[in-house]
Design a protein around this motif. Structure first.
Motif, short mmCIF file in Angstrom:
data_model
loop_
_atom_site.label_atom_id
_atom_site.label_comp_id
_atom_site.label_asym_id
_atom_site.label_seq_id
_atom_site.Cartn_x
_atom_site.Cartn_y
_atom_site.Cartn_z
N LEU A 127 8.95 5.45 11.64
CA LEU A 127 9.50 5.49 13.30
C LEU A 127 10.08 3.58 13.28
O LEU A 127 10.19 2.87 14.39
CB LEU A 127 8.32 6.10 14.21
CG LEU A 127 7.80 7.23 14.50
CD1 LEU A 127 6.86 7.54 15.21
CD2 LEU A 127 9.17 7.73 14.56
N GLY A 128 9.24 3.07 12.02
CA GLY A 128 8.68 1.59 12.01
C GLY A 128 8.06 0.60 12.40
O GLY A 128 8.35 -0.87 12.03
N PHE A 129 6.58 1.60 12.55
CA PHE A 129 5.37 0.65 12.77
C PHE A 129 5.52 0.06 11.72
O PHE A 129 5.35 0.00 10.51
CB PHE A 129 4.35 1.61 13.45
CG PHE A 129 5.25 1.65 14.73
CD1 PHE A 129 5.97 0.95 15.64
CD2 PHE A 129 5.32 3.49 15.07
CE1 PHE A 129 5.70 1.68 16.71
CE2 PHE A 129 5.51 3.58 16.13
CZ PHE A 129 5.85 2.71 17.26
N ARG A 130 4.39 -1.24 11.84
CA ARG A 130 4.25 -2.05 10.26
C ARG A 130 2.63 -1.80 10.78
O ARG A 130 1.62 -1.24 11.29
CB ARG A 130 4.61 -3.50 10.37
CG ARG A 130 5.48 -3.81 9.94
CD ARG A 130 6.27 -3.31 8.59
NE ARG A 130 5.36 -4.24 7.56
CZ ARG A 130 5.74 -5.82 7.30
NH1 ARG A 130 6.72 -6.42 8.07
NH2 ARG A 130 4.71 -6.16 6.79
N GLY A 174 1.09 -1.13 0.49
CA GLY A 174 0.36 0.18 -0.28
C GLY A 174 0.55 1.44 0.04
O GLY A 174 0.28 1.51 -0.77
N ASP A 175 1.48 1.41 0.93
CA ASP A 175 2.67 2.44 1.37
C ASP A 175 3.59 2.20 1.46
O ASP A 175 4.75 3.70 2.49
CB ASP A 175 1.41 4.07 1.90
CG ASP A 175 1.67 2.96 3.49
OD1 ASP A 175 1.48 2.27 3.33
OD2 ASP A 175 1.30 3.69 4.44
N GLU A 176 4.66 1.60 1.52
CA GLU A 176 5.68 0.58 2.03
C GLU A 176 6.58 0.92 0.50
O GLU A 176 6.64 -0.14 -0.57
CB GLU A 176 5.62 0.30 2.14
CG GLU A 176 5.33 -0.33 3.79
CD GLU A 176 4.54 -1.31 4.38
OE1 GLU A 176 5.00 -1.83 4.04
OE2 GLU A 176 3.95 -1.93 5.42
N PRO A 177 7.55 1.76 0.04
CA PRO A 177 8.73 1.17 -0.62
C PRO A 177 10.18 0.15 -0.81
O PRO A 177 10.38 -0.20 0.39
CB PRO A 177 9.71 2.50 -0.44
CG PRO A 177 9.64 2.95 0.46
CD PRO A 177 8.25 2.55 1.12
N ARG A 207 2.51 8.08 0.82
CA ARG A 207 3.43 6.76 1.33
C ARG A 207 4.60 7.69 1.37
O ARG A 207 5.43 8.13 1.33
CB ARG A 207 3.77 5.77 -0.21
CG ARG A 207 5.02 6.77 -1.11
CD ARG A 207 6.32 5.52 -1.20
NE ARG A 207 7.18 5.82 -1.86
CZ ARG A 207 8.52 6.86 -1.44
NH1 ARG A 207 8.48 6.95 -0.41
NH2 ARG A 207 9.23 6.61 -2.83
N ALA A 208 5.47 6.19 2.61
CA ALA A 208 6.62 7.09 3.35
C ALA A 208 7.53 5.32 3.20
O ALA A 208 8.31 4.92 2.09
CB ALA A 208 6.53 6.35 4.76
N PHE A 209 8.55 5.08 4.23
CA PHE A 209 9.38 4.17 4.37
C PHE A 209 9.66 4.23 6.42
O PHE A 209 8.95 4.29 7.00
CB PHE A 209 11.32 5.23 4.39
CG PHE A 209 11.07 6.22 5.02
CD1 PHE A 209 12.12 6.18 6.06
CD2 PHE A 209 10.40 7.84 4.79
CE1 PHE A 209 12.32 7.35 6.65
CE2 PHE A 209 10.69 9.03 5.66
CZ PHE A 209 12.13 8.78 6.63
N PHE A 210 11.04 3.30 6.04
CA PHE A 210 11.00 2.74 8.01
C PHE A 210 12.79 3.20 7.79
O PHE A 210 13.33 3.29 6.62
CB PHE A 210 11.29 0.66 7.20
CG PHE A 210 9.80 0.08 7.10
CD1 PHE A 210 9.19 0.69 8.44
CD2 PHE A 210 9.59 -0.58 6.37
CE1 PHE A 210 8.01 0.12 8.22
CE2 PHE A 210 8.66 -1.20 6.26
CZ PHE A 210 7.56 -0.44 7.06
N PRO A 211 13.16 2.73 9.01
CA PRO A 211 14.22 3.54 9.87
C PRO A 211 15.47 2.57 8.89
O PRO A 211 16.46 3.29 8.60
CB PRO A 211 14.25 3.41 11.55
CG PRO A 211 12.60 3.21 11.79
CD PRO A 211 12.24 2.97 10.84
N SER A 212 15.33 2.22 8.73
CA SER A 212 16.68 0.61 7.63
C SER A 212 16.44 1.25 6.33
O SER A 212 17.64 0.53 5.60
CB SER A 212 16.18 -0.79 8.17
OG SER A 212 14.83 -0.79 7.41
N SER A 213 15.50 2.43 5.97
CA SER A 213 15.79 2.33 4.32
C SER A 213 16.77 3.05 4.58
O SER A 213 17.34 4.27 5.09
CB SER A 213 14.64 3.74 4.09
OG SER A 213 12.87 2.29 4.45
N PRO A 214 17.52 2.80 2.98
CA PRO A 214 18.96 3.90 2.62
C PRO A 214 18.50 5.21 2.31
O PRO A 214 17.36 5.91 2.22
CB PRO A 214 18.99 3.61 1.13
CG PRO A 214 18.09 2.24 0.44
CD PRO A 214 17.48 1.91 2.13
#
Length: 274
Positions: free
Chosen positions: A214-217, A59-62, A174-181
């Motif tokens: 922030l890391g939430f799924r 949905g909104d995660e790259p 759409r956004a990203f996770f902390p581990s994203s480059p």
């Protein structure tokens, strides 16, 4: 995401969910017409690619690369586990996907002036969305850096992430996770959809996206939701919450306005401290 948000994944062996309030067109290992799970090549060919070439999943995660999309596919076709608790945090190789304590207090961002007439409204919506998480814990602090708005891209090393406009109608944001480059650390927003989403306020929509940063799924990947399974790469933080701000309403969610709940606030405190 948006009130008319297009489509989202239903389940690994389910069908693609077509609803009026889906967050985005997204990759899903849905069965082919003969009932078989599609191959990776079929999934790759049918997955939407963002303006910067990243695949969009869940949905909104790259998924930034072919390798990342392959990892997503492998997780989708794996057998789900029976874990049944949590506002949930993303995990990478079994470890929580979160910011360090010092970085969590300095989550710097800019808002691109390319939003034009919508610029001021997006600035306000971001501040309000960030404020919802900040109100839950003193250990998280989003820091707006307006001096960087004129050069607000992922290439700007003066900020942690950028907030940029997109004209695609595939999603609201759409956004990203902390581990994203660093090259993937942006929140992309369709401002027109952001402000035409019915009971879903701009603040709540961006608070959902900032939950990912922030890391939430997505809460609905858990078995209690009964649909929209994504993968097993998460750890529970609180009991299941069908009204969570991280739960798509169309995936058997119980909230109509995407509001933050007490469970969401407990979850961010469990991960980052109170």
């Amino acid at each position: 995401m948006s009130r008319s948000l297009a489509r989202t994944a239903a389940a690994v062996a389910g069908t693609t969910l077509a609803v009026s309030s889906a967050f985005a067109a997204t990759a899903a290992a849905a069965p082919t017409s003969d009932g078989a799970v599609p191959t990776y090549q079929e999934l790759q060919a049918s997955t939407f690619r963002d303006l910067d070439g990243q695949y969009l999943v869940n949905g909104d995660e790259p998924a930034a690369t072919n390798g990342a999309l392959r990892q997503f596919y492998d997780a989708m076709v794996a057998e789900p586990d029976t874990m049944n608790e949590g506002l949930i945090v993303n995990t990478v190789q079994g470890k929580d996907d979160k910011w360090t304590a010092s970085q969590a207090l300095n989550l710097t961002y800019c808002v691109s002036t390319k939003f034009g007439a919508d610029y001021s409204r997006v600035v306000s919506a971001m501040a309000a969305g960030a404020g919802q998480w900040e109100a839950a814990t003193t250990k998280v602090n989003f820091v707006y850096v307006p001096a960087q708005d004129g050069a607000c891209t992922t290439r700007n090393s003066s900020i942690l992430f950028s907030v940029e406009p997109t004209k695609t109608t595939q999603y609201i944001a759409r956004a990203f996770f902390p581990s994203s480059p660093k090259s993937s650390r942006n929140v992309l927003v369709n401002a027109t959809s952001l402000y035409n989403s019915g009971s879903w306020t701009p603040s709540n929509i961006l608070a959902h996206e900032l939950g990912h940063t922030l890391g939430f799924r997505h809460e609905h990947t858990r078995p209690e939701a009964g649909t929209c399974f994504e993968d097993n790469n998460w750890r529970p933080l609180t009991p299941y919450d069908s009204a969570s701000i991280m739960h798509y309403p169309q995936c058997n969610g119980s909230s109509s306005d995407l509001s933050m709940t007490a469970s969401d606030r407990a979850g961010v405190r469990a991960l980052y401290g109170s």
